[in-house]
Design a protein around this motif. Structure first.
Motif, PDB file in Angstrom:
ATOM      1  N   VAL A   3       0.847  -1.198   0.000  1.00 49.81           N
ATOM      2  CA  VAL A   3       0.000   0.000   0.000  1.00 49.81           C
ATOM      3  C   VAL A   3       0.880   1.245   0.000  1.00 49.81           C
ATOM      4  CG1 VAL A   3      -1.862   1.232   1.154  1.00 49.81           C
ATOM      5  CG2 VAL A   3      -1.763  -1.273   1.292  1.00 49.81           C
ATOM      6  N   PHE A  16      -3.464   5.193  10.119  1.00 47.32           N
ATOM      7  CA  PHE A  16      -3.782   4.278   9.026  1.00 47.32           C
ATOM      8  C   PHE A  16      -2.608   3.327   8.752  1.00 47.32           C
ATOM      9  CE2 PHE A  16      -4.406   3.874   4.205  1.00 47.32           C
ATOM     10  CZ  PHE A  16      -5.233   2.768   4.338  1.00 47.32           C
ATOM     11  N   SER A  17      -1.390   3.873   8.749  1.00 44.04           N
ATOM     12  CA  SER A  17      -0.196   3.041   8.522  1.00 44.04           C
ATOM     13  C   SER A  17      -0.072   1.962   9.595  1.00 44.04           C
ATOM     14  CB  SER A  17       1.065   3.914   8.520  1.00 44.04           C
ATOM     15  OG  SER A  17       1.051   4.829   7.451  1.00 44.04           O
ATOM     16  N   LEU A  19      -2.437   0.623  11.397  1.00 43.64           N
ATOM     17  CA  LEU A  19      -3.472  -0.387  11.213  1.00 43.64           C
ATOM     18  C   LEU A  19      -3.119  -1.330  10.063  1.00 43.64           C
ATOM     19  CD1 LEU A  19      -6.225  -1.563  11.961  1.00 43.64           C
ATOM     20  CD2 LEU A  19      -7.279   0.121  10.423  1.00 43.64           C
ATOM     21  N   LEU A  20      -2.636  -0.772   8.962  1.00 42.27           N
ATOM     22  CA  LEU A  20      -2.250  -1.603   7.819  1.00 42.27           C
ATOM     23  C   LEU A  20      -1.172  -2.611   8.217  1.00 42.27           C
ATOM     24  CD1 LEU A  20      -2.104   1.062   4.968  1.00 42.27           C
ATOM     25  CD2 LEU A  20      -3.661  -0.885   5.045  1.00 42.27           C
ATOM     26  N   ARG A  23      -2.272  -5.490  10.169  1.00 40.44           N
ATOM     27  CA  ARG A  23      -3.037  -6.455   9.381  1.00 40.44           C
ATOM     28  C   ARG A  23      -2.166  -7.166   8.346  1.00 40.44           C
ATOM     29  NH1 ARG A  23      -8.861  -4.597   9.976  1.00 40.44           N
ATOM     30  NH2 ARG A  23      -9.443  -5.664   8.058  1.00 40.44           N
ATOM     31  N   HIS A  25       0.006  -5.804   6.054  1.00 42.26           N
ATOM     32  CA  HIS A  25       0.271  -5.133   4.784  1.00 42.26           C
ATOM     33  C   HIS A  25       1.622  -4.395   4.832  1.00 42.26           C
ATOM     34  CE1 HIS A  25      -3.770  -6.093   3.606  1.00 42.26           C
ATOM     35  NE2 HIS A  25      -4.303  -5.374   4.581  1.00 42.26           N
ATOM     36  N   CYS A 203      -9.949   4.795   9.497  1.00 43.67           N
ATOM     37  CA  CYS A 203      -8.841   3.928   9.088  1.00 43.67           C
ATOM     38  C   CYS A 203      -9.342   2.529   8.743  1.00 43.67           C
ATOM     39  CB  CYS A 203      -7.779   3.868  10.177  1.00 43.67           C
ATOM     40  SG  CYS A 203      -6.934   5.443  10.454  1.00 43.67           S
ATOM     41  N   ARG A 204     -10.305   2.033   9.514  1.00 42.49           N
ATOM     42  CA  ARG A 204     -10.882   0.718   9.222  1.00 42.49           C
ATOM     43  C   ARG A 204     -11.640   0.745   7.888  1.00 42.49           C
ATOM     44  NH1 ARG A 204     -14.836  -0.076  12.181  1.00 42.49           N
ATOM     45  NH2 ARG A 204     -15.061  -2.322  11.833  1.00 42.49           N
ATOM     46  N   CYS A 207      -9.106   0.561   5.109  1.00 41.59           N
ATOM     47  CA  CYS A 207      -8.647  -0.831   4.994  1.00 41.59           C
ATOM     48  C   CYS A 207      -9.710  -1.688   4.302  1.00 41.59           C
ATOM     49  CB  CYS A 207      -8.338  -1.410   6.376  1.00 41.59           C
ATOM     50  SG  CYS A 207      -6.680  -1.076   6.966  1.00 41.59           S
ATOM     51  N   HIS A 208     -10.942  -1.512   4.727  1.00 39.28           N
ATOM     52  CA  HIS A 208     -12.068  -2.239   4.134  1.00 39.28           C
ATOM     53  C   HIS A 208     -12.108  -2.003   2.623  1.00 39.28           C
ATOM     54  CE1 HIS A 208     -16.282  -3.635   3.722  1.00 39.28           C
ATOM     55  NE2 HIS A 208     -16.565  -2.475   3.158  1.00 39.28           N
ATOM     56  N   GLU A 211      -8.946  -3.694   0.903  1.00 37.20           N
ATOM     57  CA  GLU A 211      -8.991  -5.155   1.025  1.00 37.20           C
ATOM     58  C   GLU A 211     -10.104  -5.761   0.167  1.00 37.20           C
ATOM     59  OE1 GLU A 211      -6.993  -5.472   5.485  1.00 37.20           O
ATOM     60  OE2 GLU A 211      -9.167  -5.692   5.253  1.00 37.20           O
TER      61      GLU A 211
END
Length: 300
Positions: A3, A16-17, A19-20, A23, A25, A203-204, A207-208, A211
């Motif tokens: 990403v 956001f970073s 969270l990625l 997960r 990423h 942020c979720r 990601c949603h 993804e």
């Protein structure tokens, strides 16, 4: 997933970073200065995109920064930080022999005309009468891809966000001291809509979106479900109660006009009543669907 994030060093970008990465990423940030896991805007402009599966642009000067006078120069900074960075990424995607599957540009609900009564979904028309509506229209226009036969299709998703509430940046931390000193209150009538979203939910949602490889709809409103009825006065009441402090002060509309100018003041005095219709239809669920839950978490 690889990403690429424009403006990834800012308030939203840092969350956001994180969270990625949590997960699984890989994250590369486009920044003004090079660094570890960073490339510059000049690199993207001259050399094109590095290999990536999704690109998200969060870059943009803070429109409501009260320390910045609303001069012609500052307007150009606002325009450049949004439209030009978006255009750089769009052109790089168009030129890439292996473009990403998803291209997300994060704009704002200022796309919709200021109104205390009109309700806006993702299908609603944008405004054209005020500077901020025109800015978001042109900003989103700069994200449109030309496409090319024989190349994989990149899905463009425009995410229009409301006021982002978080502990480590944005407007929320700045509000706490006045409220704790019993100097909190409302702007104007207090009846203006307050379109907001908790940073974790934003942020979720991003990601949603990536993804799902952009197959969530071309436009998503990033606002809490309760934002369609929440007002500025509601937010003041909830924060005041949570802190155990009275909030009786009223900043009259003319004072807001003097401080922020006629182009920015409508964001605070009128607002937009926004519904996350397509966001919910995409299967996304909010962790913080109402102000009480959001403020309790932010103060925890």
């Amino acid at each position: 997933m690889r990403v690429l994030i424009g403006g990834g060093s800012g308030f939203i970008g840092q969350s956001f970073s994180q969270l990625l990465k949590s997960r699984g990423h890989q994250v590369t940030i486009i920044s003004r200065q090079p660094g570890k896991q960073k490339i510059t805007w000049a690199d993207v402009s001259k050399k094109g995109l590095p290999p990536c599966d999704a690109v998200v642009n969060l870059a943009g000067e803070n429109v409501l920064n009260p320390l910045k006078r609303w001069t012609k120069q500052f307007k150009q900074e606002v325009i450049g930080s949004r439209i030009e960075t978006t255009r750089i990424i769009t052109q790089a995607i168009d030129k890439s022999p292996t473009p990403p599957h998803t291209w997300v540009v994060v704009t704002g609900v200022a796309y919709y005309p200021p109104s205390q009564t009109q309700k806006y979904s993702e299908d609603s028309r944008g405004g054209n009468a005020d500077f901020l509506s025109r800015l978001v229209r042109d900003w989103e226009g700069a994200a449109e891809l030309r496409g090319s036969e024989g190349k994989p299709t990149t899905q463009l998703v425009k995410v229009r966000t409301g006021v982002v509430l978080g502990q480590n940046g944005g407007p929320f931390p700045k509000m706490l001291l006045p409220f704790r000193l019993c100097l909190g209150g409302i702007f104007g009538s207090g009846k203006q809509p307050f379109p907001w979203i908790h940073i974790e939910d934003l942020c979720r949602l991003l990601c949603h979106t990536i993804e799902k490889e952009g197959k969530v709809g071309s436009i998503l409103n990033a606002v809490s479900p309760s934002a369609v009825t929440d007002t500025s006065a509601d937010f003041t009441r909830v924060l005041s109660k949570a802190l155990g402090r009275p909030a009786f002060l009223v900043t009259p509309g003319f004072a807001v006009q003097l401080l922020f100018g006629s182009d920015r003041a409508p964001m605070l005095l009128e607002g937009q009543r926004v519904v996350p219709q397509r966001t919910l239809q995409s299967g996304f669920t909010f962790l913080y669907p109402n102000l009480n839950a959001a403020v309790d978490q932010l103060l925890s």
